[in-house]
Design a protein around this motif. Sequence first.
Motif, PDB file in Angstrom:
ATOM      1  N   GLN A 119       0.756  -1.026  -0.026  1.00 26.41           N
ATOM      2  CA  GLN A 119      -0.001  -0.003  -0.134  1.00 26.41           C
ATOM      3  C   GLN A 119       0.975   1.308  -0.158  1.00 26.41           C
ATOM      4  O   GLN A 119       1.821   1.265   0.928  1.00 26.41           O
ATOM      5  CB  GLN A 119      -0.920  -0.149   1.325  1.00 26.41           C
ATOM      6  CG  GLN A 119      -2.004   1.059   1.298  1.00 26.41           C
ATOM      7  CD  GLN A 119      -2.957   0.928   2.479  1.00 26.41           C
ATOM      8  OE1 GLN A 119      -3.411  -0.285   2.503  1.00 26.41           O
ATOM      9  NE2 GLN A 119      -3.420   1.988   2.955  1.00 26.41           N
ATOM     10  N   ASP A 120       0.537   2.046  -0.946  1.00 22.19           N
ATOM     11  CA  ASP A 120       1.423   3.241  -1.006  1.00 22.19           C
ATOM     12  C   ASP A 120       1.277   4.300   0.183  1.00 22.19           C
ATOM     13  O   ASP A 120      -0.298   4.456   0.466  1.00 22.19           O
ATOM     14  CB  ASP A 120       1.168   4.185  -2.298  1.00 22.19           C
ATOM     15  CG  ASP A 120       1.924   5.374  -2.506  1.00 22.19           C
ATOM     16  OD1 ASP A 120       2.700   5.192  -3.626  1.00 22.19           O
ATOM     17  OD2 ASP A 120       1.950   6.059  -1.825  1.00 22.19           O
ATOM     18  N   THR A 146      -0.561   7.588  -1.148  1.00 28.23           N
ATOM     19  CA  THR A 146      -1.943   7.602  -1.910  1.00 28.23           C
ATOM     20  C   THR A 146      -2.995   6.334  -1.369  1.00 28.23           C
ATOM     21  O   THR A 146      -4.051   6.522  -2.084  1.00 28.23           O
ATOM     22  CB  THR A 146      -1.689   7.630  -3.518  1.00 28.23           C
ATOM     23  OG1 THR A 146      -1.129   6.055  -3.426  1.00 28.23           O
ATOM     24  CG2 THR A 146      -0.672   8.473  -4.079  1.00 28.23           C
ATOM     25  N   ASP A 147      -2.437   5.509  -0.615  1.00 26.45           N
ATOM     26  CA  ASP A 147      -3.283   4.332  -0.198  1.00 26.45           C
ATOM     27  C   ASP A 147      -3.475   3.373  -1.279  1.00 26.45           C
ATOM     28  O   ASP A 147      -4.202   2.551  -1.387  1.00 26.45           O
ATOM     29  CB  ASP A 147      -4.417   4.813   0.195  1.00 26.45           C
ATOM     30  CG  ASP A 147      -4.430   5.307   1.998  1.00 26.45           C
ATOM     31  OD1 ASP A 147      -3.341   5.041   2.259  1.00 26.45           O
ATOM     32  OD2 ASP A 147      -5.444   5.823   2.609  1.00 26.45           O
ATOM     33  N   GLU A 148      -2.946   3.638  -2.623  1.00 26.71           N
ATOM     34  CA  GLU A 148      -3.092   2.858  -3.716  1.00 26.71           C
ATOM     35  C   GLU A 148      -2.332   1.381  -3.503  1.00 26.71           C
ATOM     36  O   GLU A 148      -1.287   1.303  -2.738  1.00 26.71           O
ATOM     37  CB  GLU A 148      -2.358   3.373  -4.903  1.00 26.71           C
ATOM     38  CG  GLU A 148      -2.755   2.719  -6.203  1.00 26.71           C
ATOM     39  CD  GLU A 148      -2.017   3.701  -7.455  1.00 26.71           C
ATOM     40  OE1 GLU A 148      -1.571   2.671  -8.328  1.00 26.71           O
ATOM     41  OE2 GLU A 148      -1.919   5.054  -7.435  1.00 26.71           O
ATOM     42  N   GLN A 149      -3.294   0.321  -3.705  1.00 25.61           N
ATOM     43  CA  GLN A 149      -2.629  -1.204  -3.422  1.00 25.61           C
ATOM     44  C   GLN A 149      -2.235  -1.769  -4.522  1.00 25.61           C
ATOM     45  O   GLN A 149      -2.569  -1.457  -5.772  1.00 25.61           O
ATOM     46  CB  GLN A 149      -3.501  -1.676  -2.897  1.00 25.61           C
ATOM     47  CG  GLN A 149      -3.874  -1.369  -1.252  1.00 25.61           C
ATOM     48  CD  GLN A 149      -4.605  -2.172  -0.336  1.00 25.61           C
ATOM     49  OE1 GLN A 149      -5.539  -3.071  -0.876  1.00 25.61           O
ATOM     50  NE2 GLN A 149      -4.779  -1.904   0.849  1.00 25.61           N
ATOM     51  N   ARG A 150      -1.264  -2.603  -4.459  1.00 30.86           N
ATOM     52  CA  ARG A 150      -0.923  -3.525  -5.577  1.00 30.86           C
ATOM     53  C   ARG A 150      -0.379  -4.866  -5.062  1.00 30.86           C
ATOM     54  O   ARG A 150       0.425  -4.795  -3.866  1.00 30.86           O
ATOM     55  CB  ARG A 150       0.130  -3.008  -6.431  1.00 30.86           C
ATOM     56  CG  ARG A 150       1.483  -2.822  -5.825  1.00 30.86           C
ATOM     57  CD  ARG A 150       2.544  -1.904  -6.980  1.00 30.86           C
ATOM     58  NE  ARG A 150       3.775  -1.641  -6.387  1.00 30.86           N
ATOM     59  CZ  ARG A 150       4.881  -2.220  -6.563  1.00 30.86           C
ATOM     60  NH1 ARG A 150       4.893  -3.435  -7.203  1.00 30.86           N
ATOM     61  NH2 ARG A 150       6.041  -1.739  -6.066  1.00 30.86           N
TER      62      ARG A 150
END
Length: 345
Positions: A252-253, A256-260
């Motif tokens: 999780q970034d 930005t909370d973006e996940q991968r």
Amino acid sequence: MSETHPIEKVTIIGSGPAGWTAAIYAARANLNPLVFPGRATGKDLLPGGQLMLTTEVENYPGFPSGITGPDMMQDFAKQALRFGTRVVTDDGIQTNEQVNKDAPLYTPFQNVKSVDLSKRPFTIVGDNGVEVKSHAVIIATGAKANWLGQENELRLAQSGGGVSACAVCDGALPMFRDAELAVIGGGDSAVEEASYLTKFASKVYMIVRRDVLRASKIMADRAMNNPKIEVLWNTKVADVLGDKVITGVTLQDAKTDEQRELPLTGLFMALGHTPITEFLNGQLDLDDAGYIKLKDPYRSTSNIEGVFVAGDVADHVYRQAITAAGMGCKAAIDAERWLAEQGID
Ligand code: NAP
């Protein structure tokens, strides 16, 4: 319920390599030692210590084919019990005859709730009310590795599923050879563990939650200059994936909370350690990182006469089973000599 017993010569608090080694030496010196092995609390603290969370131990001399951490610690306990060490369980003080023969560490033991080191004999109180008076005390409670605290992480760590808090202990296992691994953390340990893992792995990610490493400059440079290490900045681990063995993590970034997802074969925590000293309630001198300060670095003496210290609770540098066992040996010999000087033998 409070129960008082005759004064013990030496009481050992802790049941990792340091505690059991101290017990073996004290028992063989006819000191009839008593051990408070501690109770499992949460998933990260177990009688037997950190080795109970390790799979294969391949670097402890004398085991050319390796041994699992839990088996090794059960053997340490059996050896100490065989020479007359007694242990504090929920049923009070018990001997070799009364504990689980095959796996003594699965006996329900008591934790130490508090100690009074202000006057001799010292007082040690168990959480079930047992009160022990003791001329000498050896503290060998260890330091627990910090974990993220996620369910999958702890489950895979306990089952040997490729999640570990000690790269030096587990990194050389065949399952990690030529594989993609990750270390979480940005301190000196994280750099050291990542560098160590590059000897075996095809690639090592360092997952760092901020945009800077906490590690010293020289260590940080070592990570940056290693072509097999890739630092993932501002990155957290939201979940650890895998059923029987780890298959990857959800990243999780941090901004930005973006996940991968990142596929992995092994994951190593380097989130620091927490020495187990709370029960001391400030009665022993600690260093800045919270570890017990040895009065003399070559001995096991603390700032209180008659209180000796062994293992990771006083060592944030080496943290190995063999170094902890060595310190346990020193503490038992120091205690034996000190008791003799006091005329207690
Ligand atoms: P540390 O310095 O406390 O570093 C812990 C690292 O884990 C930090 O980068 C911290 O991030 C990170 N962290 C903690 N909780 C986290 C979480 N929940 N999620 C993500 N990251 C988390 O511990 P250490 O590296 O074990 O070092 C302990 C001491 O031993 C230090 O004094 C160190 O210098 C020393 N040491 C020295 C050497 C050497 O000189 N060869 C080797 C090993 C250790 P933040 O930075 O964001 O807080």
